[in-house]
Design an enzyme around this catalytic site. Structure first.
Site, short mmCIF file in Angstrom:
data_model
loop_
_atom_site.label_atom_id
_atom_site.label_comp_id
_atom_site.label_asym_id
_atom_site.label_seq_id
_atom_site.Cartn_x
_atom_site.Cartn_y
_atom_site.Cartn_z
N THR A 167 61.81 24.42 9.24
CA THR A 167 61.51 25.46 8.25
C THR A 167 62.77 25.78 7.47
O THR A 167 63.88 25.67 8.00
CB THR A 167 61.01 26.71 9.02
OG1 THR A 167 59.78 26.36 9.65
CG2 THR A 167 60.81 27.90 8.11
N ARG A 195 45.85 26.02 10.45
CA ARG A 195 46.79 26.82 11.25
C ARG A 195 47.85 27.45 10.32
O ARG A 195 48.41 26.80 9.46
CB ARG A 195 47.47 25.93 12.28
CG ARG A 195 48.54 26.63 13.14
CD ARG A 195 49.93 26.40 12.63
NE ARG A 195 50.95 26.90 13.55
CZ ARG A 195 52.24 27.01 13.25
NH1 ARG A 195 52.68 26.66 12.07
NH2 ARG A 195 53.10 27.48 14.12
N ASP A 198 54.27 31.69 11.60
CA ASP A 198 54.95 32.95 11.28
C ASP A 198 55.46 33.02 9.86
O ASP A 198 55.56 34.11 9.28
CB ASP A 198 56.17 33.11 12.21
CG ASP A 198 57.18 31.98 11.97
OD1 ASP A 198 56.82 30.81 12.21
OD2 ASP A 198 58.29 32.28 11.50
N1 GLY Z 1 58.18 28.53 12.02
C1 GLY Z 1 57.32 27.63 11.37
C2 GLY Z 1 55.99 27.55 11.95
O1 GLY Z 1 55.81 27.66 13.15
O2 GLY Z 1 55.06 27.36 11.21
#
Ligand code: GLY
Length: 311
Positions: A167, A195, A198
């Site tokens: 990320t 999906r 966060d």
């Molecule tokens: N932190 C990135 C994700 O789990 O989508």
């Protein structure tokens, strides 16, 4: 006020052979953002420019070259948040947007809502004049190969050049004191279609409040959500900021930022047993970061204007 900028390219077990590419990506992101900030430009323009560099670089899990879903598609999430207004623009599960951060910004600036997903987000982007790409244009050869190995064998980190998380994020303050934070991701590899992690969730993968500071997180999304990690870090900054508020002219020192970053990741690790990291700027522009993974790609601009990058 002196501008400030910090970026990250994810906290993960970055293999030795990817270290230089990650460092160089963070350096180029700083360069793109700092050329705007240092010439009096806005923090919003600066973080957008920095994130676009990271999204376009397939070594990171954002934009082009993101991990693929179980169905073999890229689905990107992004958010940008204003510390002055507490307003965010967020988008999730984008399949046809080259730079998801640009959609997040359009939502921040031009949408009555704060978050749009999937086809509705893409329709909004199109209405805002943004081009839509073909979903397959987002897929890199390396991720296609990794996905095929996961399908044939089982999902495993080693199929993905040793990494599972990449990320990206940025936090900036400009010369007039505006604070913005942003995060962009392709999420986890072989995730179920639809999906959302966060990253695009306000308070989880990103938070900004000009009274305390701004944060962008990286790591395992399902765990980060449990402790609302970005808001937790900003709350820690706020506690310290309150302590030093009187007299009004006093400023927090860098230890406030370091305390909040370390304490937030400590709480995250203790309560979830998961891995991740974060970058932040406190409200005065002091940068800090923390992670409990083997490595985190990150960089910030030092007070003398030097770009400091590390993995
Ligand atoms: N932190 C990135 C994700 O789990 O989508």
């Amino acid at each position: 006020m002196k501008p400030a900028l910090i970026v990250h390219g994810g906290a993960w077990d970055i293999p030795d052979e990817a270290v230089d590419a990650c460092k160089s990506g963070c350096h180029r992101a700083l360069s793109a953002g700092w050329s705007i900030l240092s010439s009096g430009g806005s923090a919003l323009d600066a973080i957008e420019a920095a994130i676009i560099v990271l999204e376009d670089d397939p070594v990171f899990d954002a934009g082009y070259g993101s991990h693929l879903t179980l169905d073999g598609h890229v689905e990107c999430d992004a958010i940008v948040m204003s510390g002055a207004t507490l307003r965010a623009g967020a988008a999730a599960t984008l399949q046809r947007i080259k730079n998801p951060i640009q959609v997040a910004r359009k939502i921040l600036e031009n949408c009555p809502h704060m978050m749009l997903v999937a086809e509705g987000a893409e329709r909004f982007a199109k209405d805002q004049g943004m081009p839509l790409c073909k979903p397959e244009e987002m897929v890199s050869e390396a991720e296609q190969e990794a996905w095929m190995k996961c399908k044939a064998d089982k999902h495993a980190a080693e199929h993905h050049r040793g990494h599972e998380q990449g990320t990206v994020g940025a936090v900036a303050i400009d010369a007039v004191g505006n604070l913005f934070a942003a995060t962009s991701t392709g999420g986890t590899c072989c995730k179920l279609p639809g999906r959302v992690g966060d990253s695009p969730l306000i308070g989880c993968g990103c938070y900004a409040d000009s009274e305390a500071g701004g944060v962008s997180c990286t790591g395992y999304g399902e765990a980060i959500m449990k402790v609302v990690l970005a808001k937790t870090a900003v709350d820690l900054l706020r506690q310290r900021a309150i302590c030093v508020d009187p007299p009004a002219a006093s400023s927090c020192d860098a230890s406030t930022a370091d305390f909040a970053a370390r304490q937030a990741v400590h709480l995250f690790a203790k309560r979830t047993r998961a891995t991740g990291g974060l970058i932040l700027l406190d409200r005065h522009g002091n940068p800090s970061f923390a992670f409990n993974t083997p490595r985190m790609a990150h960089g910030y601009v030092a007070p003398d204007g030097t770009f400091l990058t590390a993995v």
